[in-house]
Design an enzyme around this catalytic site. Structure first.
Site, PDB file in Angstrom:
ATOM      1  N   CYS A 127       0.838  -1.204   0.000  1.00 19.16           N
ATOM      2  CA  CYS A 127       0.000   0.000   0.000  1.00 19.16           C
ATOM      3  C   CYS A 127       0.875   1.257   0.000  1.00 19.16           C
ATOM      4  O   CYS A 127       1.852   1.337   0.747  1.00 19.16           O
ATOM      5  CB  CYS A 127      -0.919  -0.001   1.217  1.00 19.16           C
ATOM      6  SG  CYS A 127      -2.053   1.414   1.240  1.00 19.16           S
ATOM      7  N   CYS A 137      -0.039   5.281   6.717  1.00 15.88           N
ATOM      8  CA  CYS A 137      -0.767   5.122   7.985  1.00 15.88           C
ATOM      9  C   CYS A 137       0.182   4.553   9.049  1.00 15.88           C
ATOM     10  O   CYS A 137       0.796   3.497   8.847  1.00 15.88           O
ATOM     11  CB  CYS A 137      -1.961   4.194   7.799  1.00 15.88           C
ATOM     12  SG  CYS A 137      -3.057   4.690   6.452  1.00 15.88           S
ATOM     13  N   CYS A 181      -0.205   0.759  10.243  1.00 14.22           N
ATOM     14  CA  CYS A 181      -0.482  -0.317   9.290  1.00 14.22           C
ATOM     15  C   CYS A 181       0.753  -1.064   8.800  1.00 14.22           C
ATOM     16  O   CYS A 181       1.649  -0.456   8.186  1.00 14.22           O
ATOM     17  CB  CYS A 181      -1.246   0.235   8.100  1.00 14.22           C
ATOM     18  SG  CYS A 181      -1.778  -1.071   6.969  1.00 14.22           S
ATOM     19  N   CYS A 206     -15.995  -9.949   4.815  1.00 16.96           N
ATOM     20  CA  CYS A 206     -15.495  -8.604   4.508  1.00 16.96           C
ATOM     21  C   CYS A 206     -14.178  -8.739   3.756  1.00 16.96           C
ATOM     22  O   CYS A 206     -13.217  -9.310   4.281  1.00 16.96           O
ATOM     23  CB  CYS A 206     -15.303  -7.796   5.785  1.00 16.96           C
ATOM     24  SG  CYS A 206     -14.810  -6.079   5.458  1.00 16.96           S
ATOM     25  N   CYS A 225     -19.159  -7.474   2.573  1.00 20.18           N
ATOM     26  CA  CYS A 225     -18.609  -6.154   2.893  1.00 20.18           C
ATOM     27  C   CYS A 225     -17.290  -6.010   2.161  1.00 20.18           C
ATOM     28  O   CYS A 225     -16.569  -6.990   1.954  1.00 20.18           O
ATOM     29  CB  CYS A 225     -18.407  -6.021   4.405  1.00 20.18           C
ATOM     30  SG  CYS A 225     -17.636  -4.460   4.922  1.00 20.18           S
ATOM     31  N   CYS A 261     -20.066   0.897   7.242  1.00 17.46           N
ATOM     32  CA  CYS A 261     -19.295   0.388   8.379  1.00 17.46           C
ATOM     33  C   CYS A 261     -18.120   1.343   8.559  1.00 17.46           C
ATOM     34  O   CYS A 261     -17.279   1.460   7.660  1.00 17.46           O
ATOM     35  CB  CYS A 261     -18.819  -1.037   8.101  1.00 17.46           C
ATOM     36  SG  CYS A 261     -17.751  -1.737   9.386  1.00 17.46           S
ATOM     37  N   ARG A 271     -18.790  -3.193  16.748  1.00 14.08           N
ATOM     38  CA  ARG A 271     -17.956  -4.345  16.411  1.00 14.08           C
ATOM     39  C   ARG A 271     -16.679  -4.366  17.261  1.00 14.08           C
ATOM     40  O   ARG A 271     -15.870  -3.442  17.208  1.00 14.08           O
ATOM     41  CB  ARG A 271     -17.601  -4.280  14.926  1.00 14.08           C
ATOM     42  CG  ARG A 271     -16.934  -5.519  14.374  1.00 14.08           C
ATOM     43  CD  ARG A 271     -16.631  -5.318  12.892  1.00 14.08           C
ATOM     44  NE  ARG A 271     -17.824  -5.101  12.105  1.00 14.08           N
ATOM     45  CZ  ARG A 271     -18.620  -6.070  11.652  1.00 14.08           C
ATOM     46  NH1 ARG A 271     -18.353  -7.317  11.926  1.00 14.08           N
ATOM     47  NH2 ARG A 271     -19.681  -5.784  10.930  1.00 14.08           N
TER      48      ARG A 271
END
Length: 362
Positions: free
Chosen positions: A54, A58, A61, A98, A130, A190, A262
């Site tokens: 990616c 972040c 992450c 998901c 999802c 979500c 969640r």
């Protein structure tokens, strides 16, 4: 009768969060029972359909390409691979799959077409689908909806103020714009965040203000505890105490009474007793399976044993909202526009993110 309020202030939410714990639990549990069956928990399986590489920075992450975290990347999974994983998840008690891809944003083309086919395939298995694919446009959201998508995940992560200390490659407003694009379809939202990233209680409250003042509020709000992964800028952050997690879950339940709260990342560090307190406080959804994208998660058999001990059962699919219809690609009203949206790149410097990226090159 709905008791949902959409004009919460940060001060009000901080006051709730800081209540004596027994008072906070009583209020949250009372509201939870008014809106939900306290013995039913929605179970999802999170599947990384494209891992690593990616371009974002972040700070939490391990999939960011610029950090050295040992995550092995893989290309986009095939539809048949995803179907096999979905069937396995269904047999283990999950009602939702998901699918997560380590993308900055959705790009029109063959890979997105493949994801749309994955959505069609899983929806035909009578499971909720999802996706969490990064930022997306209104047309892309409509294409996902046509394919049969039930929910789209796009976390705010933290407050708008603290966001600038976590991520420099995208803007908070892009998160809100993506949620707005999803809301132009019948797909549910979500969206939640992470605690334990060095943020203050004020930041936790700020995140809940941003979520709760959305109208409608998100149908699902994940509350994650940071899993500090070696090589990320946040590798030295101390684990969140269970009391913080309980308070965050309870506050979220009070502020967003109709939402499914969640209990997400970080459960491997929580005892059964701690998780039971979170369920009592209003959590009614979990991720099952041995991994959450790339971080550890409790074994699904252990979760089922915990459910049995607590007298809880998994929620069946399409209880909250009816199953969406799947439109085949050949009959689709919405097609690729070849869009190239200019999502923001704030470009400011976050020292710990910069240090981690430099360390990864040494």
């Amino acid at each position: 009768m709905s008791i949902t309020k959409h004009n919460w202030t940060k001060d009000e939410i901080i006051a709730i969060y800081n209540k004596p714990l027994m008072d906070l639990l009583y209020e949250a549990a009372t509201i939870h029972r008014q809106q939900h069956d306290p013995n039913v928990v929605q179970v999802s399986t999170l599947l990384s359909i494209k891992t690593g590489g990616c371009p974002e920075d972040c700070g939490y992450c391990p999939q960011a390409a610029r950090y050295n975290t040992g995550v092995e990347g893989n290309d986009l999974m095939t539809v048949s691979q995803v179907k096999a994983q979905a069937l396995r998840a269904k047999s283990s008690g999950s009602s939702r799959v998901c699918m997560g891809a380590a993308w900055r944003n959705v790009k029109d083309g063959e890979e997105f077409d493949q994801v749309l086919e994955m959505v069609r395939t899983i929806n035909k298995l009578d499971m909720e689908v999802c996706c969490t694919l990064g930022m997306l446009t209104e047309n892309q959201a409509k294409r996902l909806a046509e394919a049969g998508l039930y929910a789209y995940n796009h976390n705010l992560d933290t407050s708008e103020e603290y966001y600038k200390d976590v991520i420099s490659t995208r803007g908070f407003e892009d998160r809100l714009q993506t949620i707005e694009n999803v809301r132009k379809t019948n797909v549910t939202v979500c969206s939640g965040g992470i605690i334990g990233m060095g943020e203050s209680i004020e930041d936790r409250a700020g995140m809940l203000v941003a979520l709760s003042t959305l109208n409608p509020q998100p149908e699902s709000v994940p509350i994650n505890a940071l899993v500090a992964v070696e090589g990320t800028p946040m590798e030295e952050e101390k684990p969140v105490e269970i009391w913080e997690m309980i308070r965050m879950v309870a506050t979220t339940r009070i502020v967003m009474p109709e939402t499914q709260v969640r209990l997400s990342a970080g459960r491997t560090n929580m005892s059964r007793e701690g998780q039971a307190m979170c369920f009592f406080a209003g959590a009614n959804s979990i991720f099952a399976g041995d991994k959450l994208l790339t971080t550890p998660n409790p074994d699904v058999n252990e979760d089922m044993k915990m459910f049995e001990t607590l007298g809880m059962v998994p929620q069946k699919p399409f209880i909250k909202i009816m199953q969406p219809k799947t439109v085949e690609a050949a009959d689709s009203e919405y097609t690729s526009l070849g869009e190239k949206p200019k999502w923001s790149r704030p470009g400011h410097t976050i020292e710990r993110n910069l240090d981690a990226s430099i360390k990864a090159k040494i």
